[in-house]
Design an enzyme around this catalytic site. Structure first.
Site, short mmCIF file in Angstrom:
data_model
loop_
_atom_site.label_atom_id
_atom_site.label_comp_id
_atom_site.label_asym_id
_atom_site.label_seq_id
_atom_site.Cartn_x
_atom_site.Cartn_y
_atom_site.Cartn_z
N THR A 72 0.83 -1.21 0.00
CA THR A 72 0.00 0.00 0.00
C THR A 72 0.86 1.26 0.00
O THR A 72 0.64 2.18 -0.79
CB THR A 72 -0.93 0.00 1.24
OG1 THR A 72 -1.73 -1.17 1.19
CG2 THR A 72 -1.82 1.23 1.26
N ASN A 151 -5.00 -9.50 -8.22
CA ASN A 151 -5.11 -10.24 -6.96
C ASN A 151 -6.40 -11.03 -6.81
O ASN A 151 -6.50 -11.90 -5.97
CB ASN A 151 -4.95 -9.29 -5.77
CG ASN A 151 -5.88 -8.10 -5.85
OD1 ASN A 151 -5.80 -7.31 -6.79
ND2 ASN A 151 -6.76 -7.97 -4.89
N GLN A 179 1.31 -9.30 -6.50
CA GLN A 179 0.84 -10.68 -6.70
C GLN A 179 1.66 -11.44 -7.75
O GLN A 179 1.42 -12.62 -7.98
CB GLN A 179 -0.64 -10.69 -7.11
CG GLN A 179 -1.59 -10.20 -6.04
CD GLN A 179 -1.79 -11.19 -4.89
OE1 GLN A 179 -1.38 -12.35 -4.94
NE2 GLN A 179 -2.40 -10.71 -3.82
N CYS A 325 -9.58 -7.40 1.12
CA CYS A 325 -9.78 -5.97 1.37
C CYS A 325 -11.23 -5.55 1.23
O CYS A 325 -11.64 -4.53 1.75
CB CYS A 325 -8.94 -5.16 0.41
SG CYS A 325 -7.33 -5.87 0.18
C1 LIG Z 1 -2.01 -7.19 -0.90
C2 LIG Z 1 -1.90 -6.27 -2.05
C3 LIG Z 1 -1.52 -4.93 -1.87
C4 LIG Z 1 -1.33 -4.33 -0.51
O1 LIG Z 1 -0.11 -4.72 0.08
P1 LIG Z 1 0.06 -4.51 1.67
O2 LIG Z 1 1.48 -4.94 1.91
O3 LIG Z 1 -0.94 -5.39 2.32
O4 LIG Z 1 -0.14 -3.07 1.94
C5 LIG Z 1 -1.40 -4.14 -2.98
N1 LIG Z 1 -1.61 -4.61 -4.20
C6 LIG Z 1 -1.97 -5.89 -4.43
C7 LIG Z 1 -2.19 -6.37 -5.82
C8 LIG Z 1 -2.14 -6.76 -3.35
O5 LIG Z 1 -2.52 -8.02 -3.57
#
Ligand SMILES: *Cc1c(COP(=O)(O)O)cnc(C)c1O
Length: 384
Positions: A72, A151, A179, A325
């Protein structure tokens, strides 16, 4: 009761090797890497060693790696940081409607701040057509951000083609590769991207640690003011245990990529063919070939994904509907609606995301459990 974890796209268990590599930096080598005495300098060496390791895993220069608190933050730093630092050259940005919220919501915020954002269409498999990029870009476009692998449905985007087109017009490209890393070979050289986000906790590393790769010459504005860490782009005392965990997890994930991906895609195929042969009216969301090995998004007609999820939970199986999420929101998945599912149909989706610890015996148990639960729920379903 058994516990079968099939939600590895949401997060993963930390590997014992990763935890072992981190441990000394929690309890013994706890010095601040900015300190000049030896316990600080040992931390500094671990930081720079990890930076080299992360860089080499994605064929980047170590100077281009900025450690962050995860995917993030990397996405925010890349997109906001780039938009703020380059707005004198233009205020038009491009992305897709199937990005993770860590990307989409950044663009929504930038729209409120006067930037203009265009959303590239995706086809029924969630693929962006590079030809559409040609049509959408303008003289004032400064940045394109497209994820490498989705994702929710696992679709892999044609990043290399998109980057080539963008660079012809002097437009920078960011990709959220959270991912994709550890699932397919990821090389910033090969992709040609200017920025790339990754995170540790999706590849058997710790939560709260990630990195942003930034090509030399790309200007970013930091999100925080503070000390001089990470070349002022990410001030704050470095998370040495986390960074060591990220580097170790990344080394293991990329080192074992071919064997793990082959093993996991075989399990995924077993799961899909088992479910499709046992249950009527199930369809695959996303691309059947052009996708990462571990994600299978299946749509069960006449069913509520959430009801199926809870029924599987009582049988010891952890899966998700669309993505972790959006689990607490009532909205149907923005990814599934973007690929053309109507909101009611979209709700019948389950995402299975496999990991390195799953076994074929577990998969067989899951197939039975899904068949059983789907049968029971459909008998009760008013949608039928
Ligand atoms: C999980 C995810 C994120 C967020 O990553 P965090 O480390 O949880 O903040 C961002 N982009 C994708 C595609 C994700 O799967």
């Amino acid at each position: 009761m058994r516990e079968i974890y099939l939600d590895n796209a949401a997060t993963t268990a930390v590997l014992p090797e990763v935890a072992d590599a981190m441990r000394p930096y929690l309890t013994e080598i706890y010095g601040n890497p900015s300190s000049l005495y030896s316990i600080g300098q040992k931390g500094k060496r671990a930081l720079e060693g990890s930076r080299n390791e992360v860089a080499s895993a994605i064929e980047a220069e170590p100077e281009g790696i900025i450690f962050t608190s995860g995917g993030t933050e990397s996405d925010n730093l890349a997109i906001k940081g780039f938009a703020y630092a380059n707005s004198d050259r233009g205020r038009h940005l491009v992305t897709s409607p199937i990005e993770h919220h860590a990307v989409l919501n950044v663009f929504h915020e930038l729209e409120k701040q006067g930037f203009e954002v265009s959303y590239l269409p995706v086809d029924r498999y969630g693929m962006v057509d590079p030809e559409a990029v040609k049509k959408i870009i303008r003289p004032d476009t400064i940045l394109i951000s497209i994820m490498l692998a989705n994702n929710e449905i696992g679709t892999i985007e044609p990043l290399k083609e998109i980057t080539a087109l963008a660079h012809e017009r002097g437009i920078a490209v960011h990709t959220d590769a959270v991912q994709a890393v550890g699932k397919i070979p990821v090389s910033v050289k090969e992709l040609g991207v200017d920025m790339l986000s990754l995170t540790a906790h999706k590849i058997y590393g710790p939560k709260g640690t990630g990195a942003l790769y930034k090509r030399e010459g790309i200007k970013l504005a930091p999100l925080f003011e503070g000390g001089h860490q990470e070349k002022i782009l990410r001030p704050g005392t470095e998370n040495i245990p986390g960074v060591v965990g990220l580097a170790t997890a990344l080394r293991l994930a990329t080192g074992n990529l071919d064997t793990e991906a082959a093993k996991i895609s075989a399990l995924r195929d077993r799961l899909e063919s088992g479910i499709l042969s046992r249950i009527d009216n199930v369809t695959l969301n996303g691309h059947s070939q052009q996708r990462v090995s571990n994600i299978s998004s299946l749509n069960f007609a006449f069913l509520e994904g959430e009801a199926l999820l809870l029924a599987l939970d009582t049988r010891g199986i952890a899966v998700s509907t669309a993505s972790a999420c959006s689990a607490d929101s009532d909205e149907p998945s923005h990814v599934l609606t973007a690929i053309g599912l109507d909101p009611v149909t979209a709700r019948g989706t389950l995402r299975f995301s496999l990991g390195i610890n799953n076994t074929s015996e577990e998969i067989d148990y899951v197939i039975d459990a899904v068949a059983d639960a789907a049968e029971q729920l459909r008998q009760l379903s008013p949608m039928r």
